[in-house]
Design an enzyme around this catalytic site. Sequence first.
Site, PDB file in Angstrom:
ATOM      1  N   TYR A   5       5.535  -0.665  15.130  1.00  0.00           N
ATOM      2  CA  TYR A   5       4.297  -0.306  14.437  1.00  0.00           C
ATOM      3  C   TYR A   5       3.979   1.168  14.659  1.00  0.00           C
ATOM      4  O   TYR A   5       4.361   1.754  15.676  1.00  0.00           O
ATOM      5  CB  TYR A   5       3.112  -1.124  14.966  1.00  0.00           C
ATOM      6  CG  TYR A   5       3.067  -2.558  14.530  1.00  0.00           C
ATOM      7  CD1 TYR A   5       2.361  -2.945  13.392  1.00  0.00           C
ATOM      8  CD2 TYR A   5       3.707  -3.553  15.267  1.00  0.00           C
ATOM      9  CE1 TYR A   5       2.299  -4.277  13.000  1.00  0.00           C
ATOM     10  CE2 TYR A   5       3.657  -4.884  14.885  1.00  0.00           C
ATOM     11  CZ  TYR A   5       2.946  -5.231  13.753  1.00  0.00           C
ATOM     12  OH  TYR A   5       2.892  -6.554  13.364  1.00  0.00           O
TER      13      TYR A   5
ATOM     14  N   ASP B 219      -2.619  -8.409   9.320  1.00  0.00           N
ATOM     15  CA  ASP B 219      -3.986  -8.783   8.958  1.00  0.00           C
ATOM     16  C   ASP B 219      -4.439  -8.076   7.690  1.00  0.00           C
ATOM     17  O   ASP B 219      -3.786  -7.139   7.208  1.00  0.00           O
ATOM     18  CB  ASP B 219      -4.951  -8.406  10.093  1.00  0.00           C
ATOM     19  CG  ASP B 219      -4.768  -9.277  11.322  1.00  0.00           C
ATOM     20  OD1 ASP B 219      -4.441 -10.465  11.166  1.00  0.00           O
ATOM     21  OD2 ASP B 219      -4.958  -8.768  12.447  1.00  0.00           O
TER      22      ASP B 219
END
Length: 245
Positions: A111, A52
């Site tokens: 992540y 994002d």
Amino acid sequence: MYRYKITIEYLGTDLAGWQRQAGVMSVQQILEEAIYKFSGEQVILFGAGRTDAGVHAVGQVAHFDLSKYLEPHKIITAINYFVRPYAVGVWNCELAPNNFHARFSATSRYYIYRIINRPYPSVIDLNRAWWISSPLDVPAMQQAAAYLLGKHDFTSFRASSCQSKSPIKTLTELNIIKEDEEIKLYLSAPSFLHHMVRNIVGSLVLVGKNIWQAEQIKDVLEAKDRKAAGPTAPASGLYFVKAAY
């Protein structure tokens, strides 16, 4: 056709995310335009993780096809030359089999989420971590994280805009480590729901602040309701680390 696999790093602060969108600058668009400038070919770049706006990457993987062969090291040099106005760079390039797909061939994605936990903000980490001034109870966060490991329905931790066909995901890693004034959350799974990592982090921070008990994370998971979970953590602390194949 020659298929190339590239590994990319970028700061997402001033970018609209990975995916090309009309009217804004994305990582995908920057790289596709750079490739056109040196190859003369209009390519479509496929990425392992569709990050994002504001999310960073140190090991994003993508692939594209060219009709003529170019040496990988020359591709790295050329891309990095043409993306120079932006905080985007390529640090690896290699030929890949024609059946390789950066997104669909990935077996796991990794992540890291960074939290700066001290009374005063970090200028160096501005837009690169989530600053939380109040002390966080890391052992409680670690206890809560254990409830999320494994295969679950993660509806409570998915964005309302998530387009995934199923909320069932398998979280294979969720480690929380405190190093001086920084807390790092390490997460891995074959794939994630939209905002899943950031919603998990936002919920664990409520545990860290002792607003929630660790056991409440289990209740949130079982509720299968986004409203039951905590807030979405800021994009600035999230990093796409790597994809495994």
